[in-house]
Design an enzyme around this catalytic site. Sequence first.
Site, PDB file in Angstrom:
ATOM      1  N   LYS A 185       0.834  -1.204   0.000  1.00 33.74           N
ATOM      2  CA  LYS A 185       0.000   0.000   0.000  1.00 33.74           C
ATOM      3  C   LYS A 185       0.870   1.256   0.000  1.00 33.74           C
ATOM      4  O   LYS A 185       1.826   1.351   0.754  1.00 33.74           O
ATOM      5  CB  LYS A 185      -0.921  -0.003   1.214  1.00 33.74           C
ATOM      6  N   THR A 226      -7.634   8.299   9.818  1.00 34.51           N
ATOM      7  CA  THR A 226      -7.124   7.120   9.113  1.00 34.51           C
ATOM      8  C   THR A 226      -6.813   5.969  10.072  1.00 34.51           C
ATOM      9  O   THR A 226      -6.164   5.001   9.680  1.00 34.51           O
ATOM     10  CB  THR A 226      -5.852   7.479   8.334  1.00 34.51           C
ATOM     11  N   GLY A 228      -6.962   2.654  11.804  1.00 33.55           N
ATOM     12  CA  GLY A 228      -7.548   1.355  11.462  1.00 33.55           C
ATOM     13  C   GLY A 228      -7.615   1.039   9.994  1.00 33.55           C
ATOM     14  O   GLY A 228      -8.237   0.044   9.595  1.00 33.55           O
ATOM     15  N   THR A 229      -6.949   1.831   9.143  1.00 33.74           N
ATOM     16  CA  THR A 229      -7.045   1.578   7.698  1.00 33.74           C
ATOM     17  C   THR A 229      -6.420   0.235   7.311  1.00 33.74           C
ATOM     18  O   THR A 229      -6.950  -0.472   6.447  1.00 33.74           O
ATOM     19  CB  THR A 229      -6.367   2.704   6.898  1.00 33.74           C
ATOM     20  N   GLY A 230      -5.280  -0.115   7.935  1.00 34.97           N
ATOM     21  CA  GLY A 230      -4.630  -1.381   7.601  1.00 34.97           C
ATOM     22  C   GLY A 230      -5.473  -2.581   7.979  1.00 34.97           C
ATOM     23  O   GLY A 230      -5.623  -3.536   7.193  1.00 34.97           O
ATOM     24  N   CYS A 231      -6.032  -2.536   9.183  1.00 39.97           N
ATOM     25  CA  CYS A 231      -6.909  -3.621   9.642  1.00 39.97           C
ATOM     26  C   CYS A 231      -8.125  -3.751   8.726  1.00 39.97           C
ATOM     27  O   CYS A 231      -8.519  -4.850   8.327  1.00 39.97           O
ATOM     28  CB  CYS A 231      -7.400  -3.340  11.066  1.00 39.97           C
TER      29      CYS A 231
END
Length: 533
Positions: A185, A226, A228-231
């Site tokens: 990402k 932003t 928690g975007t990865g989870c």
Amino acid sequence: METTVPRVLTIAGSDSGGGAGIQADLKTIAAFHCFGTSAITALTAQNTLGVQAVEGVSPSFVVKQIESVLDDIGSDAIKTGMLYGEETIRAIVGVLEKRYGQDRESLRLVVDPVCVSTSGHSLLPLSAVDSLRKDLLPWATVLTPNIPEAEYLAGWESGTIRSVEDMERCAKELANTGARWVYLKGGHMPIERGAAGDRVVVDLLWDAKAKKSTTWERRYLDVKNTHGTGCTLAAAAASELARGKTVPEAVRCAADFVASAIATSYSIGNGSGPVNHFHGLMSRTLPLPNPHSPTPFTDYLIAYNPSAWSRYVNHPFPNGLADGTMPLEAFLHFIQQDYHFLKQYGRSNALAAYKTEDMRLMAGSIQIVNDVVRETEMHVKYCEKYGISRAQLQAIPESVTNIAYTRYVLDVSSKGDLLDARVVTAPCLIGYGEVGRRLVNATSGVNRDEATNPYWGWIAEYGGDWYQGAVKTGIEVLEATLQESPISPSRLADLARVFEKATELEIAFWDAAIEAGKKRREEVLDVKGGMPQ
């Protein structure tokens, strides 16, 4: 047991703030119409400002949770997040080996390599990184690191990835750990595109089997919410895999979901707020500004009653000033009454400054007040040019039309909130700017010779840089105010009606100037008609 509901198991830590970890995963899984189950690896004391404390769950109990879920409910895809430590990772891998043997394709495992929180708190000890690489990544259907995580896992120095080519080199290296796909990402490395300086995010998917990469671009959203975007992305990808999508389809859909979740986020807490996992059900009434609609709130207000707005910005009064045919009596009536109006208009913008805690928005309101002062002085000079002194101008009583307008603006500004104050003053600022810009750029219907058109200087002021700059500031604070305080559809409609009412009062203001000019001319003609021949 057969079921028609796709099942997704998330193995991750708990976020007490609800924006990341297990909580974000289950929200995301539900948003994709899947059934979510969970195995908690650690507990965190966490909010939008950061992680204050972490306590791990014993590896044996993590295993019991996983086995309990798989024995009864089963799973069509699994997502891992924060795994806490080396023993936990090995325990999870042991369960996978027991359940799936060598059938790693049917596992559909999405690994989000959570190492460090956004606030900088370490979420995976250095001793566990080797176990993550050696033991878990060979099981991964897809690995979803961001750029700092990719550098960390590859053993590269922080800041090594500076281009899309660097991303591809790193993805290849990570795929050598055994992960079938690597979805790297690019949110931490926005790239400028075009002369306007627009920034985009480039995401890269590396196919370890085909030895090729695919990239996608999307607009970079420069917002703070932003957390928690990865989870969320990993959980979304796992959900799509559970629903039968291919990996390229799943990660593309997951990235689109996260982008929308960021764009429709609400400000919660005092730090980096969570994304809006249920934007499909509770989306923002209006989107955030984007290249296709840089001013969505302003656009909506104008489009609410396009007929009224058109009658306003194409009114005969400014058109008559532009071609020089407007009677002087109408112009003088206008600038005298507008002088009084602008005093109340300045007060309304000062009220907006008073109503905000945001120093940037406060500065914008103060700048508008300063521009109003400049505008009133311009009116004074025009009046003096025609023999009306400042004292005489101040003594001229307000017309009924002017009173109706100023009292409405003051009433809405004083009784309403910050958005009310912004919206009720917007038609005047934005409309004059649009009129000035249109007439200054017009190729016909204007007389730019100030020797024959005494009004052209007035038109040029509103089409010039200083006033257009004031309009830009006004629109920016209007849009920023809404971004800070997302509103319901009913509230948006109420604000649109305020904007509509103020627009109608602007039209009436110019109508009154034309009528006053006609009346004054008739009075002069009557006097002349009664004079001896």
